[in-house]
Design a protein around this motif. Structure first.
Motif, short mmCIF file in Angstrom:
data_model
loop_
_atom_site.label_atom_id
_atom_site.label_comp_id
_atom_site.label_asym_id
_atom_site.label_seq_id
_atom_site.Cartn_x
_atom_site.Cartn_y
_atom_site.Cartn_z
N ASN A 63 0.84 -1.19 0.00
CA ASN A 63 0.00 0.00 0.00
C ASN A 63 0.88 1.25 0.00
O ASN A 63 2.10 1.16 -0.11
CB ASN A 63 -0.98 -0.01 1.18
CG ASN A 63 -0.29 0.01 2.53
OD1 ASN A 63 0.88 0.34 2.66
ND2 ASN A 63 -1.03 -0.35 3.57
N SER A 64 0.28 2.41 0.13
CA SER A 64 1.03 3.67 0.04
C SER A 64 2.00 3.87 1.21
O SER A 64 2.87 4.73 1.14
CB SER A 64 0.07 4.85 -0.06
OG SER A 64 -0.74 4.92 1.10
N LEU A 65 1.87 3.09 2.27
CA LEU A 65 2.77 3.21 3.42
C LEU A 65 3.91 2.19 3.39
O LEU A 65 4.75 2.17 4.28
CB LEU A 65 1.98 3.05 4.72
CG LEU A 65 0.87 4.08 4.95
CD1 LEU A 65 0.09 3.75 6.20
CD2 LEU A 65 1.46 5.47 5.04
N LYS A 100 6.65 1.38 -9.82
CA LYS A 100 6.11 2.43 -8.96
C LYS A 100 4.82 2.92 -9.60
O LYS A 100 4.80 3.37 -10.75
CB LYS A 100 7.10 3.59 -8.85
CG LYS A 100 6.62 4.73 -8.01
CD LYS A 100 7.69 5.82 -7.97
CE LYS A 100 7.25 7.03 -7.20
NZ LYS A 100 8.28 8.07 -7.19
N LYS A 101 3.73 2.83 -8.86
CA LYS A 101 2.43 3.28 -9.35
C LYS A 101 2.07 4.56 -8.61
O LYS A 101 2.01 4.58 -7.39
CB LYS A 101 1.36 2.22 -9.11
CG LYS A 101 1.62 0.93 -9.84
CD LYS A 101 0.58 -0.12 -9.53
CE LYS A 101 0.89 -1.40 -10.26
NZ LYS A 101 -0.07 -2.46 -9.97
N THR A 102 1.87 5.62 -9.36
CA THR A 102 1.56 6.91 -8.77
C THR A 102 0.16 7.33 -9.19
O THR A 102 -0.17 7.28 -10.37
CB THR A 102 2.57 7.97 -9.23
OG1 THR A 102 3.88 7.54 -8.86
CG2 THR A 102 2.30 9.32 -8.60
N GLN A 103 -0.64 7.72 -8.21
CA GLN A 103 -1.97 8.24 -8.48
C GLN A 103 -2.12 9.59 -7.79
O GLN A 103 -1.65 9.77 -6.67
CB GLN A 103 -3.05 7.29 -7.97
CG GLN A 103 -3.14 6.01 -8.77
CD GLN A 103 -4.27 5.13 -8.26
OE1 GLN A 103 -4.37 4.87 -7.08
NE2 GLN A 103 -5.12 4.68 -9.17
N VAL A 155 -0.17 9.74 -4.32
CA VAL A 155 0.06 8.51 -3.56
C VAL A 155 0.93 7.58 -4.41
O VAL A 155 0.60 7.30 -5.56
CB VAL A 155 -1.28 7.82 -3.22
CG1 VAL A 155 -1.04 6.49 -2.53
CG2 VAL A 155 -2.15 8.73 -2.36
N ASP A 156 2.03 7.11 -3.83
CA ASP A 156 2.92 6.17 -4.51
C ASP A 156 2.75 4.79 -3.89
O ASP A 156 2.68 4.66 -2.67
CB ASP A 156 4.39 6.58 -4.35
CG ASP A 156 4.70 7.88 -5.07
OD1 ASP A 156 4.05 8.16 -6.09
OD2 ASP A 156 5.58 8.63 -4.59
#
Length: 198
Positions: A63-65, A100-103, A155-156
């Motif tokens: 997740n993002s963390l 790396k997925k960035t939204q 959010v990465d």
């Protein structure tokens, strides 16, 4: 029962907001080492797929963390665990990639309508300008020169994927992509965070 002054009520409300935000923050943790679970359109955890008798595709999505380092560590740990579960001693990474997925999300500001008539939490000031009238400002989502009614955040998330080939006996000494599954599991095991039972 004593009646609180306006200043006392503000301090009480601020105290409740801080306590609420701290309890909410304590619920948010990095993805633990676990089988993949789907939450909405997001998958968190490890998954694997057998391609041939001794070849698997393994992935771990956080997740993002969850840091990139943790995602890659969990991928190696899952590869070692899977190798041992299938009766092999070592695995070779035939290919490996971390994506790396960035939204970017845009939502109404913290004090906006999304939080109902009570507004949101956070430092907040109102100021008066003779030309514009009363305006609001907070250090995170606005400034005194422009109206910012939108909260924009990025959010990465990381996902590591590898294709592994398993083998028996000692690992090939001349292949830097070969890992001893017993040793990987022993060395990385203390750094693996398992899900907490609630």
């Amino acid at each position: 029962m004593p009646i609180l002054s306006q200043k006392g009520r503000r301090f009480a409300a601020l105290g409740l907001m801080v306590a609420g935000s701290l309890s909410l923050a304590s619920c948010m943790t990095a993805t633990p080492y676990q089988p993949a679970s789907v939450s909405g359109s997001v998958r968190n955890g490890y998954s694997d797929e057998q391609i041939e008798q001794n070849r698997f595709r393994v992935s771990f999505s956080g997740n993002s963390l969850t840091s990139r380092e943790t995602v890659e560590r969990y991928l190696l740990y899952r590869s070692a665990e899977l190798t041992l579960q299938n009766g092999y001693d070592y695995f070779v990474l035939s290919n490996r990639d971390t994506e790396k997925k960035t939204q970017t999300y845009a939502t109404p500001g913290i004090g906006g309508p999304a939080f109902g008539p009570w507004g949101g939490w956070g430092p907040y000031w109102r100021y008066h300008n003779p030309g514009w009238g009363w305006r609001s400002w907070d250090p995170f989502w606005g400034d005194p020169f422009f109206d910012r009614n939108v909260d924009i955040r990025t959010v990465d998330r990381y996902e590591a994927v590898a294709e592994i080939v398993m083998g028996k006996g000692p690992k090939p000494a001349d292949n830097i992509r070969a890992f001893d599954a017993h040793e990987v599991k022993e060395r990385l095991g203390p750094k693996i965070e398992l899900p907490q039972n609630r």
